[in-house]
Design a protein around this motif. Sequence first.
Motif, PDB file in Angstrom:
ATOM      1  N   ASP A 532      -5.062   7.407 -10.577  1.00 17.29           N
ATOM      2  CA  ASP A 532      -4.096   8.248  -9.562  1.00 17.29           C
ATOM      3  C   ASP A 532      -3.040   7.323  -9.160  1.00 17.29           C
ATOM      4  O   ASP A 532      -3.286   5.936  -9.142  1.00 17.29           O
ATOM      5  N   GLU A 533      -1.831   7.501  -9.322  1.00 15.33           N
ATOM      6  CA  GLU A 533      -0.623   6.534  -8.728  1.00 15.33           C
ATOM      7  C   GLU A 533      -1.004   5.710  -7.733  1.00 15.33           C
ATOM      8  O   GLU A 533      -0.656   4.555  -7.330  1.00 15.33           O
ATOM      9  N   HIS A 534      -1.660   6.307  -6.717  1.00 17.34           N
ATOM     10  CA  HIS A 534      -1.986   5.924  -5.281  1.00 17.34           C
ATOM     11  C   HIS A 534      -3.442   5.417  -5.306  1.00 17.34           C
ATOM     12  O   HIS A 534      -3.763   4.899  -4.095  1.00 17.34           O
ATOM     13  N   PHE A 535      -4.216   5.344  -6.151  1.00 19.89           N
ATOM     14  CA  PHE A 535      -5.502   5.059  -6.086  1.00 19.89           C
ATOM     15  C   PHE A 535      -5.678   3.430  -6.526  1.00 19.89           C
ATOM     16  O   PHE A 535      -5.211   3.122  -7.397  1.00 19.89           O
ATOM     17  N   LYS A 536      -6.198   2.775  -5.580  1.00 25.97           N
ATOM     18  CA  LYS A 536      -6.460   1.392  -5.895  1.00 25.97           C
ATOM     19  C   LYS A 536      -7.770   1.029  -5.204  1.00 25.97           C
ATOM     20  O   LYS A 536      -8.256   1.264  -4.316  1.00 25.97           O
ATOM     21  N   LEU A 537      -8.811   0.433  -6.212  1.00 25.75           N
ATOM     22  CA  LEU A 537      -9.880  -0.151  -5.881  1.00 25.75           C
ATOM     23  C   LEU A 537      -9.928  -1.227  -4.734  1.00 25.75           C
ATOM     24  O   LEU A 537      -9.015  -2.129  -4.800  1.00 25.75           O
ATOM     25  N   SER A 538     -10.776  -1.311  -3.663  1.00 25.69           N
ATOM     26  CA  SER A 538     -10.531  -2.066  -2.747  1.00 25.69           C
ATOM     27  C   SER A 538     -11.359  -3.507  -2.722  1.00 25.69           C
ATOM     28  O   SER A 538     -10.720  -4.596  -2.238  1.00 25.69           O
ATOM     29  N   CYS A 539     -12.282  -3.692  -3.726  1.00 19.88           N
ATOM     30  CA  CYS A 539     -12.679  -4.896  -3.938  1.00 19.88           C
ATOM     31  C   CYS A 539     -13.505  -4.858  -5.255  1.00 19.88           C
ATOM     32  O   CYS A 539     -13.591  -4.056  -6.064  1.00 19.88           O
ATOM     33  N   ASP A 540     -14.134  -6.034  -5.666  1.00 18.71           N
ATOM     34  CA  ASP A 540     -14.801  -6.470  -6.956  1.00 18.71           C
ATOM     35  C   ASP A 540     -16.324  -5.505  -7.157  1.00 18.71           C
ATOM     36  O   ASP A 540     -16.714  -5.760  -8.137  1.00 18.71           O
ATOM     37  N   TRP A 541     -16.539  -5.215  -6.021  1.00 20.69           N
ATOM     38  CA  TRP A 541     -17.643  -4.440  -6.003  1.00 20.69           C
ATOM     39  C   TRP A 541     -17.685  -3.068  -5.575  1.00 20.69           C
ATOM     40  O   TRP A 541     -18.546  -2.460  -4.885  1.00 20.69           O
ATOM     41  N   SER A 557     -10.517   4.170  -1.979  1.00 22.51           N
ATOM     42  CA  SER A 557      -9.521   3.298  -2.427  1.00 22.51           C
ATOM     43  C   SER A 557      -9.175   2.564  -1.086  1.00 22.51           C
ATOM     44  O   SER A 557      -9.612   2.653  -0.188  1.00 22.51           O
ATOM     45  N   THR A 558      -8.203   1.580  -1.623  1.00 22.72           N
ATOM     46  CA  THR A 558      -7.886   0.476  -0.284  1.00 22.72           C
ATOM     47  C   THR A 558      -6.902   1.134   0.808  1.00 22.72           C
ATOM     48  O   THR A 558      -6.693   0.782   1.930  1.00 22.72           O
ATOM     49  N   ASP A 559      -6.139   2.514   0.516  1.00 20.25           N
ATOM     50  CA  ASP A 559      -5.610   3.148   1.705  1.00 20.25           C
ATOM     51  C   ASP A 559      -6.564   3.938   2.490  1.00 20.25           C
ATOM     52  O   ASP A 559      -5.945   4.860   3.230  1.00 20.25           O
ATOM     53  N   GLY A 560      -7.849   3.729   2.319  1.00 22.78           N
ATOM     54  CA  GLY A 560      -8.599   4.676   3.155  1.00 22.78           C
ATOM     55  C   GLY A 560      -9.043   6.014   2.673  1.00 22.78           C
ATOM     56  O   GLY A 560      -9.862   6.869   3.281  1.00 22.78           O
ATOM     57  N   LEU A 561      -8.464   6.509   1.653  1.00 25.40           N
ATOM     58  CA  LEU A 561      -8.799   7.772   1.167  1.00 25.40           C
ATOM     59  C   LEU A 561      -9.908   7.705   0.300  1.00 25.40           C
ATOM     60  O   LEU A 561     -10.300   6.581  -0.503  1.00 25.40           O
ATOM     61  N   ILE A 562     -10.514   8.936   0.152  1.00 30.56           N
ATOM     62  CA  ILE A 562     -11.584   8.957  -1.030  1.00 30.56           C
ATOM     63  C   ILE A 562     -11.072  10.073  -2.131  1.00 30.56           C
ATOM     64  O   ILE A 562     -10.759  11.122  -1.707  1.00 30.56           O
ATOM     65  N   TYR A 563     -10.923   9.833  -3.490  1.00 27.83           N
ATOM     66  CA  TYR A 563     -10.338  10.561  -4.281  1.00 27.83           C
ATOM     67  C   TYR A 563     -11.583  11.227  -5.210  1.00 27.83           C
ATOM     68  O   TYR A 563     -12.685  10.621  -5.705  1.00 27.83           O
ATOM     69  N   THR A 574      -8.500  14.848  -2.066  1.00 29.05           N
ATOM     70  CA  THR A 574      -8.600  13.181  -1.366  1.00 29.05           C
ATOM     71  C   THR A 574      -9.184  13.500   0.086  1.00 29.05           C
ATOM     72  O   THR A 574      -8.526  14.470   0.961  1.00 29.05           O
ATOM     73  N   LEU A 575     -10.192  12.741   0.326  1.00 32.87           N
ATOM     74  CA  LEU A 575     -10.663  12.995   1.669  1.00 32.87           C
ATOM     75  C   LEU A 575     -10.243  11.832   2.797  1.00 32.87           C
ATOM     76  O   LEU A 575     -10.284  10.657   2.223  1.00 32.87           O
ATOM     77  N   LYS A 576      -9.782  12.293   3.740  1.00 33.24           N
ATOM     78  CA  LYS A 576      -9.163  11.434   4.933  1.00 33.24           C
ATOM     79  C   LYS A 576     -10.071  11.202   5.840  1.00 33.24           C
ATOM     80  O   LYS A 576     -11.041  12.262   6.306  1.00 33.24           O
ATOM     81  N   GLY A 577     -10.046  10.021   6.753  1.00 34.29           N
ATOM     82  CA  GLY A 577     -11.052   9.698   7.694  1.00 34.29           C
ATOM     83  C   GLY A 577     -11.279   8.385   8.049  1.00 34.29           C
ATOM     84  O   GLY A 577     -11.376   7.673   9.083  1.00 34.29           O
ATOM     85  N   HIS A 578     -11.171   7.410   6.853  1.00 38.32           N
ATOM     86  CA  HIS A 578     -11.345   6.012   7.060  1.00 38.32           C
ATOM     87  C   HIS A 578      -9.959   5.512   7.454  1.00 38.32           C
ATOM     88  O   HIS A 578      -8.831   5.837   7.014  1.00 38.32           O
TER      89      HIS A 578
END
Length: 609
Positions: A532-541, A557-563, A574-578
């Motif tokens: 997804d264009e807004h989806f970015k992995l947060s770290c190497d693990w 994702s790094t933006d606190g969303l769960i895809y 997309t789940l919000k909460g973080h």
Amino acid sequence: MASDEQEWRLSLMRRLAERDRREVTPFKEIILQNNRLLDNVAQLKADNLKISVENEQLRVAFATGGKGNGKDSNAAQIAITALEKKLLAQQEELTDLHKRKGENSQMIVDLNLKVEKQQLIVKEKESCLAEQKTANNILKAEVQMLKSSLEELKKLNNTLLDEHTALQLAFSALEDKLRGVQEENRCLLERLMRYKSKDADKLNEENESFLRKRLPSIFRKRSDKLKRDLEDAVREPNSTLPRLTRNSSSHSQHGLGDSDSYDNDNDRYSSDTGGVDHCIEAGCGPELDMFSSPNSRLRDVLCHSTTKPDNPSTIFMKFDAHENESHAVRWSPIERVLATGGADRKVKLWDVGKASPEPRAVLSGSSAGINSVDFDSTGSYIIGTSNDYGARVWTVGDNRLRHTLTGHSGKVMAAKYVQEPVKVVTGSYDRTLKIWDLHNVACIETKFAGSSCNDLVTTDSLGSTIISGHYDKKIRFWDIRTEKQADDLLMNAKITSLDLSKDGKLLIASLRDDTIQLIDLRKNSIISTFSDEHFKLSCDWARASFSANAQKIACGSTDGLIYLWNLDGYVEATLKGHSAAVHAVSWSPTCNGLASVGKSKRCIIFSEA
């Protein structure tokens, strides 16, 4: 020993001969010249004395013979003059010889001084030689001791080799026995599954009979409608399949009948016993025997549409799991217990089966942050990996630390049970995978991958195949039965996590290029890509996860969303909460719940609305 003593004696004699050659030979000619000069001096002294005597005799003769004739007197006078000249020459030569004697004496004194200095040096060399001999004797004694120690170690090594051979034979026998027990266990499991299938068929028949007795007209109406739809589908499969799928989805949402009263009754009954949808899904009953026809693909579409669960959309509960950043989360396979691991060096167990989370246990023992947690299939054991180069196994029942597995030279990123609860496999940043025997708490095999391992999974409870994801963009397959590595699978970026479907046919791999790849293990090829264009992995693990029915994929994702993606590649929700980046997610194996942790200390559990 005698040969060594003879050797240093010869060495000493050679050194003395060298010293004589160096200190005597250069001065030998001088000494000979000095001796000749001394002989000449003695000869000249004798000649001088003789001449002096003759001179006196001539003087006396001259004194007494002066009265004689003049001729004899003149001859004597000439002889005296010649003798005086000869005497003067001898005296001059004697003086010169004395001078040369003095020079030679001074040279001899200087040479004696040099000889004394050389003697002092020789004494120092001799003392140094004595010390070296002493040290040499000490070293010889040490060499002798080491030789005896080496002989003892050789004997011990032979004994250990014999024991190792015996243990290998015993291990081979036990391994054969284990394979026999595993085969027997597989047969028993197959028998158990057949019995359970018969029980399920019997229960479906009872449900159908109950429905027939309670709602005969409506069930007959519904059966007639299903028959008509299936007959239409057989006649026109291309045009009827979408309509049947839409009808099935509508039925799963609004009930089986056309009347509102039946919708309510059916909802109540379906929540208690499984209802008609359960019969349709199981394919039981005489009215549904047509599903065994060549058009059974329609049954699959119908069953899939009627049993498709909703996406988790609401926050069921949220709580502070750790003192700071959380790295790992995992559901227990048998009960509503959640395990989390964080940077505070603790693994925590939470009872989430009630209205609010209750802390069940704090598992300590690690000296660095936790990277991953995992249960065995019975939920009795939990293993956690850490940045302190180790992994630890606790028992869930009494919360006790049972085993500490140390041997990696880098932080351990993942661990899975291989032959429960006998063996585990760990993957580390030291570019190796290690298989551990929990009975002996020892590493029994090391697999050298050549790249840092971020995550790994095993294909079954026996762990016959280990799949590992690495920093060098490769997914590696290890068959522990043959100890051979299968072909690698090269990805487009380094792998951060792996997860396997319950049937072991599909594998997902999250990559650092912010995509998730779906791999069919039967073909060993990528069949779909999720992004997804807004989806970015947060770290190497960062960890992605399959749902229990392998129909959905979740990743933070790094933006606190769960895809959430479906297998068609579409983002369903997309789940919000973080409020910060999400590191790990985990689907519940028993319900449609999703747990997540991240850079904040909070753990959030999502459930259906």
